[in-house]
Design an enzyme around this catalytic site. Structure first.
Site, PDB file in Angstrom:
ATOM      1  NE  ARG A  17      -3.790   0.840   1.990  1.00 22.46           N
ATOM      2  CZ  ARG A  17      -5.010   1.135   2.457  1.00 22.46           C
ATOM      3  NH1 ARG A  17      -5.165   2.005   3.422  1.00 22.46           N
ATOM      4  NH2 ARG A  17      -6.068   0.552   1.952  1.00 22.46           N
TER       5      ARG A  17
ATOM      6  CG  HIS B  78      -8.320   0.424  -2.790  1.00 24.11           C
ATOM      7  ND1 HIS B  78      -7.517  -0.623  -2.378  1.00 24.11           N
ATOM      8  CD2 HIS B  78      -9.015   0.804  -1.682  1.00 24.11           C
ATOM      9  CE1 HIS B  78      -7.720  -0.853  -1.096  1.00 24.11           C
ATOM     10  NE2 HIS B  78      -8.628  -0.013  -0.642  1.00 24.11           N
TER      11      HIS B  78
ATOM     12  CD  GLN C 278     -12.940  -1.221  -0.486  1.00 24.99           C
ATOM     13  OE1 GLN C 278     -12.076  -1.154   0.384  1.00 24.99           O
ATOM     14  NE2 GLN C 278     -14.183  -1.575  -0.232  1.00 24.99           N
TER      15      GLN C 278
ATOM     16  CG  ASP D  86     -13.249   7.083  -1.031  1.00 24.79           C
ATOM     17  OD1 ASP D  86     -13.122   6.976   0.210  1.00 24.79           O
ATOM     18  OD2 ASP D  86     -12.287   6.999  -1.823  1.00 24.79           O
TER      19      ASP D  86
ATOM     20  CB  CYS E 280     -13.882   1.962   0.203  1.00 24.78           C
ATOM     21  SG  CYS E 280     -13.456   3.709   0.193  1.00 24.78           S
TER      22      CYS E 280
ATOM     23  NE  ARG F 151     -10.812  -4.502   0.715  1.00 26.36           N
ATOM     24  CZ  ARG F 151      -9.841  -3.644   1.055  1.00 26.36           C
ATOM     25  NH1 ARG F 151     -10.067  -2.645   1.876  1.00 26.36           N
ATOM     26  NH2 ARG F 151      -8.628  -3.756   0.534  1.00 26.36           N
TER      27      ARG F 151
HETATM   28  N1  NVA Z   1      -9.689   7.224  -1.580  1.00 26.86           N
HETATM   29  C1  NVA Z   1      -9.305   6.781  -0.252  1.00 26.86           C
HETATM   30  C2  NVA Z   1      -9.567   5.321  -0.115  1.00 26.86           C
HETATM   31  C3  NVA Z   1      -9.276   4.771   1.246  1.00 26.86           C
HETATM   32  C4  NVA Z   1      -9.567   3.319   1.365  1.00 26.86           C
HETATM   33  C5  NVA Z   1      -7.834   7.093  -0.026  1.00 26.86           C
HETATM   34  O1  NVA Z   1      -7.013   6.827  -0.912  1.00 26.86           O
HETATM   35  O2  NVA Z   1      -7.502   7.622   1.031  1.00 26.86           O
HETATM   36  N1   CP Z   2     -11.086   0.456   2.585  1.00 25.17           N
HETATM   37  C1   CP Z   2      -9.806   0.433   2.972  1.00 25.17           C
HETATM   38  O1   CP Z   2      -8.891   0.242   2.182  1.00 25.17           O
HETATM   39  O2   CP Z   2      -9.648   0.633   4.303  1.00 25.17           O
HETATM   40  P1   CP Z   2      -8.256   0.825   5.051  1.00 25.17           P
HETATM   41  O3   CP Z   2      -7.697   2.160   4.637  1.00 25.17           O
HETATM   42  O4   CP Z   2      -8.613   0.783   6.519  1.00 25.17           O
HETATM   43  O5   CP Z   2      -7.350  -0.304   4.661  1.00 25.17           O
END
Ligand code: NVA
Ligand code: CP
Length: 323
Positions: free
Chosen positions: A107, A134, A137, A230, A271, A311
């Site tokens: 990540r 992502h 997800q 989101d 998400c 997930r």
């Molecule tokens: N768009 C958000 C998704 C988090 C799961 C981010 O990248 O912070």
């Molecule tokens: N939805 C998601 O990716 O959550 P986290 O940021 O907690 O991993």
């Protein structure tokens, strides 16, 4: 059990409709096997590195619990734990991790980083979120759609909010591949890139999907089975919060918006994490940041915690299918 003929899971662009559907069906199987006590450990003695530059609850915990379910050993490597990016290049880190681990969950900030890990590690690399995509997800989201409607293709899926972030991009790719009626409802300045829209329109000609981008909430959500949102500023975009609040306030998910769908069975998805009340540090600082009102988040229509659980099953399916 399914096996894919490639090792990496970086973006849904690389997968066919059939492969995406098979991964979702396999995730549903794994969920059933676990509750029946019939889950077989298919990654026994494998070592899994979890290299995370950004914070995470769901993705990290899904990788860890999925690894344990399958008999593998997960090792979490946070951004301050190893030399990565400070004293060592991504290419070198990839080659070292590939000598010791059998798979890498990543990540981070730049999508190029996960591509470099995949290119040089020699082991399966799974994208647990970059600034662009992502993909794990989306599998959990579509699994939740299937659990609720018994199908994915043909469902009417309305994404409302920041239409150009990793979630909007990945949902659009997935929806175009599997054949959904997919809408992005956002201010035009937050529409996805024309390049990605054109690519998804090509996928849509194969699958029968439709892709609509609109600023108009009433038209965009009409008849929707799913309303999805989101956060308005993703990780790494904190400086943009005041600007995004101004742009996206009209796009907050409310009971009135759900009613505009005309569908009493519409489900709400997100998400997560979500700013749905004033209890987090960020929402105390920016009281208007809330992308969904509490009454929707906590309603019967909200499936956000099924989605969060899924997930685990979808990440487990991806790890098994690509290992
Ligand atoms: N768009 C958000 C998704 C988090 C799961 C981010 O990248 O912070
Ligand atoms: N939805 C998601 O990716 O959550 P986290 O940021 O907690 O991993």
């Amino acid at each position: 059990m399914i096996k894919l003929d490639r090792k990496d899971f970086l973006t849904l662009k690389d997968f066919t409709k059939q492969e995406i559907e098979d991964l979702i069906d396999y995730s549903i199987e794994l969920k059933e096997q676990k509750s029946a006590g019939e889950l077989k450990q298919k990654l026994k003695n494998k070592n899994i590195a979890l290299l995370f530059e950004k914070s995470s609850t769901r993705t990290r915990c899904a990788f860890v619990t999925a690894a344990f379910n399958e008999g593998a050993n997960p090792e979490f490597l946070g951004k301050n734990d190893i030399q990565f990016g400070k004293k060592e290049t991504t290419k070198d880190t990839a080659r070292v991790l590939g000598r010791m681990f059998d798979g890498i969950g990543f990540r981070g900030f730049k999508h190029e980083t996960v591509e470099t890990l995949a290119e040089y590690s020699g082991v399966p690399v799974w994208n647990g979120l970059t600034e662009k995509f992502h993909p794990t997800q989306i599998l959990a989201d579509f699994m939740t759609v299937k659990e609720n409607f018994g199908k994915i293709a043909g469902t009417k899926f309305a994404y409302v909010g920041d239409g150009r972030n990793n979630m909007a991009n990945s949902l659009m790719i997935g929806a175009a591949k599997v054949g959904m009626d997919f809408r992005i409802i956002a201010p035009e300045s937050l529409f996805p890139s024309q390049e990605l829209v054109s690519l998804c329109e090509q996928y849509a000609t194969q699958s029968g999907a439709s892709i609509t981008l609109t600023e108009n909430i009433e038209q965009g959500v009409k008849g929707a089975d799913v309303i999805y949102t989101d956060v308005w500023a993703s990780m790494g975009e904190e400086a943009k919060i005041p600007e995004r609040i101004k742009l996206l306030k009209p796009y907050k998910i409310t009971r009135e918006m759900l009613a505009l769908t005309g569908n009493p069975d519409v489900i709400f998805m997100h998400c997560l994490p979500s700013f749905h009340n004033l209890e987090t540090e960020v929402s105390k600082k920016y009281s208007e940041i809330c992308e969904v009102e509490e009454e929707v988040f906590e309603s019967e229509n909200s499936k956000v915690f099924d989605e969060a659980e899924n997930r685990l099953w979808t990440i487990e399916a991806v790890m098994v299918a690509t290992s």
